[in-house]
Motif scaffolding. Structure first.
Motif, mmCIF file in Angstrom:
data_model
loop_
_atom_site.group_PDB
_atom_site.id
_atom_site.type_symbol
_atom_site.label_atom_id
_atom_site.label_comp_id
_atom_site.label_asym_id
_atom_site.label_seq_id
_atom_site.Cartn_x
_atom_site.Cartn_y
_atom_site.Cartn_z
ATOM 1 N N UNK A 5 0.803 -1.220 0.000
ATOM 2 C CA UNK A 5 0.000 0.000 0.000
ATOM 3 C C UNK A 5 0.838 1.273 0.000
ATOM 4 N N UNK A 6 2.152 1.172 0.116
ATOM 5 C CA UNK A 6 3.014 2.352 0.082
ATOM 6 C C UNK A 6 3.436 2.722 -1.337
ATOM 7 N N UNK A 7 3.256 1.812 -2.269
ATOM 8 C CA UNK A 7 3.683 2.056 -3.647
ATOM 9 C C UNK A 7 2.932 3.241 -4.241
ATOM 10 N N UNK A 8 3.676 4.123 -4.911
ATOM 11 C CA UNK A 8 3.075 5.268 -5.570
ATOM 12 C C UNK A 8 2.858 6.473 -4.691
ATOM 13 N N UNK A 9 3.166 6.366 -3.416
ATOM 14 C CA UNK A 9 2.979 7.508 -2.516
ATOM 15 C C UNK A 9 4.206 8.423 -2.559
ATOM 16 N N UNK A 10 4.028 9.659 -2.114
ATOM 17 C CA UNK A 10 5.103 10.635 -2.097
ATOM 18 C C UNK A 10 5.348 11.055 -0.654
ATOM 19 N N UNK A 11 6.548 10.786 -0.162
ATOM 20 C CA UNK A 11 6.851 10.972 1.256
ATOM 21 C C UNK A 11 7.952 12.000 1.463
ATOM 22 N N UNK A 36 7.977 7.402 -3.464
ATOM 23 C CA UNK A 36 8.979 8.406 -3.826
ATOM 24 C C UNK A 36 9.291 9.176 -2.551
ATOM 25 N N UNK A 37 10.559 9.300 -2.214
ATOM 26 C CA UNK A 37 10.919 9.844 -0.907
ATOM 27 C C UNK A 37 11.837 11.059 -1.044
ATOM 28 N N UNK A 38 11.414 12.169 -0.447
ATOM 29 C CA UNK A 38 12.271 13.342 -0.313
ATOM 30 C C UNK A 38 12.951 13.268 1.044
ATOM 31 N N UNK A 39 14.281 13.229 1.041
ATOM 32 C CA UNK A 39 15.064 13.094 2.261
ATOM 33 C C UNK A 39 15.543 14.475 2.698
ATOM 34 N N UNK A 40 15.185 14.869 3.909
ATOM 35 C CA UNK A 40 15.584 16.173 4.433
ATOM 36 C C UNK A 40 16.537 16.003 5.602
ATOM 37 N N UNK A 51 24.584 17.356 3.650
ATOM 38 C CA UNK A 51 24.397 17.029 2.247
ATOM 39 C C UNK A 51 25.083 15.759 1.802
ATOM 40 N N UNK A 52 26.322 15.550 2.235
ATOM 41 C CA UNK A 52 27.049 14.358 1.805
ATOM 42 C C UNK A 52 26.371 13.082 2.290
ATOM 43 N N UNK A 53 25.917 13.115 3.537
ATOM 44 C CA UNK A 53 25.217 11.939 4.074
ATOM 45 C C UNK A 53 23.903 11.700 3.331
ATOM 46 N N UNK A 54 23.189 12.776 3.053
ATOM 47 C CA UNK A 54 21.931 12.652 2.318
ATOM 48 C C UNK A 54 22.164 12.063 0.936
ATOM 49 N N UNK A 55 23.176 12.568 0.255
ATOM 50 C CA UNK A 55 23.479 12.066 -1.081
ATOM 51 C C UNK A 55 23.807 10.579 -1.051
ATOM 52 N N UNK A 56 24.511 10.156 -0.012
ATOM 53 C CA UNK A 56 24.866 8.738 0.102
ATOM 54 C C UNK A 56 23.620 7.876 0.292
ATOM 55 N N UNK A 57 22.704 8.336 1.155
ATOM 56 C CA UNK A 57 21.477 7.572 1.397
ATOM 57 C C UNK A 57 20.623 7.541 0.136
ATOM 58 N N UNK A 58 20.473 8.698 -0.517
ATOM 59 C CA UNK A 58 19.676 8.755 -1.743
ATOM 60 C C UNK A 58 20.292 7.876 -2.827
ATOM 61 N N UNK A 59 21.625 7.876 -2.905
ATOM 62 C CA UNK A 59 22.303 7.031 -3.885
ATOM 63 C C UNK A 59 22.051 5.564 -3.637
ATOM 64 N N UNK A 60 22.050 5.178 -2.357
ATOM 65 C CA UNK A 60 21.778 3.777 -2.007
ATOM 66 C C UNK A 60 20.359 3.390 -2.421
ATOM 67 N N UNK A 61 19.409 4.277 -2.163
ATOM 68 C CA UNK A 61 18.017 4.000 -2.520
ATOM 69 C C UNK A 61 17.872 3.830 -4.030
ATOM 70 N N UNK A 62 18.482 4.744 -4.785
ATOM 71 C CA UNK A 62 18.373 4.678 -6.242
ATOM 72 C C UNK A 62 19.078 3.445 -6.796
ATOM 73 N N UNK A 63 20.194 3.068 -6.194
ATOM 74 C CA UNK A 63 20.922 1.880 -6.645
ATOM 75 C C UNK A 63 20.088 0.617 -6.460
ATOM 76 N N UNK A 64 19.165 0.657 -5.495
ATOM 77 C CA UNK A 64 18.302 -0.496 -5.235
ATOM 78 C C UNK A 64 16.966 -0.385 -5.959
ATOM 79 N N UNK A 65 16.885 0.591 -6.890
ATOM 80 C CA UNK A 65 15.694 0.708 -7.714
ATOM 81 C C UNK A 65 14.629 1.647 -7.200
ATOM 82 N N UNK A 66 14.914 2.354 -6.112
ATOM 83 C CA UNK A 66 13.934 3.263 -5.541
ATOM 84 C C UNK A 66 14.079 4.682 -6.067
#
Length: 253
Positions: free
Chosen positions: A5-11, A34-38, A42-57
């Protein structure tokens, strides 16, 4: 754990550079949101976002400080430009600075109040319109606030931190009277001892040692275990609100 039920939501997840916030962001993205990380780092955020995208998110790293009005407002603009309106907000940013009250550390009190309480309010103000609009369109809309067991159980030297978390717990309870009738769910999650960076904020060797002793005696939760609770609550049918969740290590009374 998978929650369809989380698919397609914007968080939006605050405090997403580490700890519970990071784990929540990863969990939501893994389930199709889809997740906006706040966060501020910045470097830590980029690393987390990169991990998510690498796993297809899908992830958007947004450097923002919840204690700064302009910073939060700029984050809203960027999120809306990239993802549109938001239907899930998780307030996970927080700071814990334990010291005896008679030390009189006003700077620490202000920092905890501005991050843990006013910061939560800034984020709610920023996205309340999105949540109400989403619910009005028949979509699931959630506000999840990460409080603490410290809202209920006093610990010596943690009075101000506990007071800020008690404020979040009460705020969540009160907001249900405003948002619930408009089909926006409000969930308050109160973790017990959890392995996060909060412990590294402690500048007293004695207090740090006391916390280490509690962790050794009682054990602790992994941030991912708290994140799983958040994802479960947000994935229920839209007419079901898990309003108050306390999650503790089994040995913690």
């Amino acid at each position: 754990m998978s929650y369809e039920n989380l698919a397609g939501r914007t968080a939006v997840v605050t405090g997403a550079a580490s700890g519970i916030g990071q784990a929540v962001a990863v969990q939501l993205a893994a389930n199709g949101a889809r997740v906006a990380l706040l966060a501020r780092r910045g470097e830590r955020l980029d690393a987390v976002a990169g991990k998510i995208r690498a796993e297809g998110g899908q992830a958007l790293a947004v450097v923002a400080d919840v204690t700064d009005d302009a910073s939060v407002e700029a984050a809203v603009v960027r999120i809306h430009d990239t993802y549109g309106t938001v239907d899930l907000v998780v307030n996970a940013a927080g700071v814990m600075l334990p010291n005896p009250v008679d030390d009189g550390r006003i700077d620490e009190w202000r920092r905890m109040l501005d991050t843990n309480v006013t910061g939560v309010l800034r984020v709610i103000r920023a996205f309340a319109g999105d949540l109400v609009a989403a619910a009005g369109e028949g979509r699931t809309a959630d506000l999840v606030n990460i409080s603490s067991i410290g809202a209920h159980i006093p610990f010596p030297t943690y009075a101000v931190y506990g007071a800020t978390k008690a404020a979040v717990t009460y705020l969540s309870q009160s907001l249900r009277t405003e948002f619930g009738p408009r089909d926006v769910r409000v969930t308050n999650v109160e973790p017990g001892l959890t392995e996060t960076e909060l412990a590294t904020h402690i500048d007293s060797a004695e207090l740090a040692g006391q916390l280490d002793g509690m962790l050794e005696q009682l054990g602790w939760l992994a941030p991912e275990e708290v994140a799983d609770v958040v994802a479960y609550a947000a994935s229920r049918a839209r007419h079901v609100n898990l309003r108050q969740i306390m999650v503790l290590p089994t040995r913690q009374a």
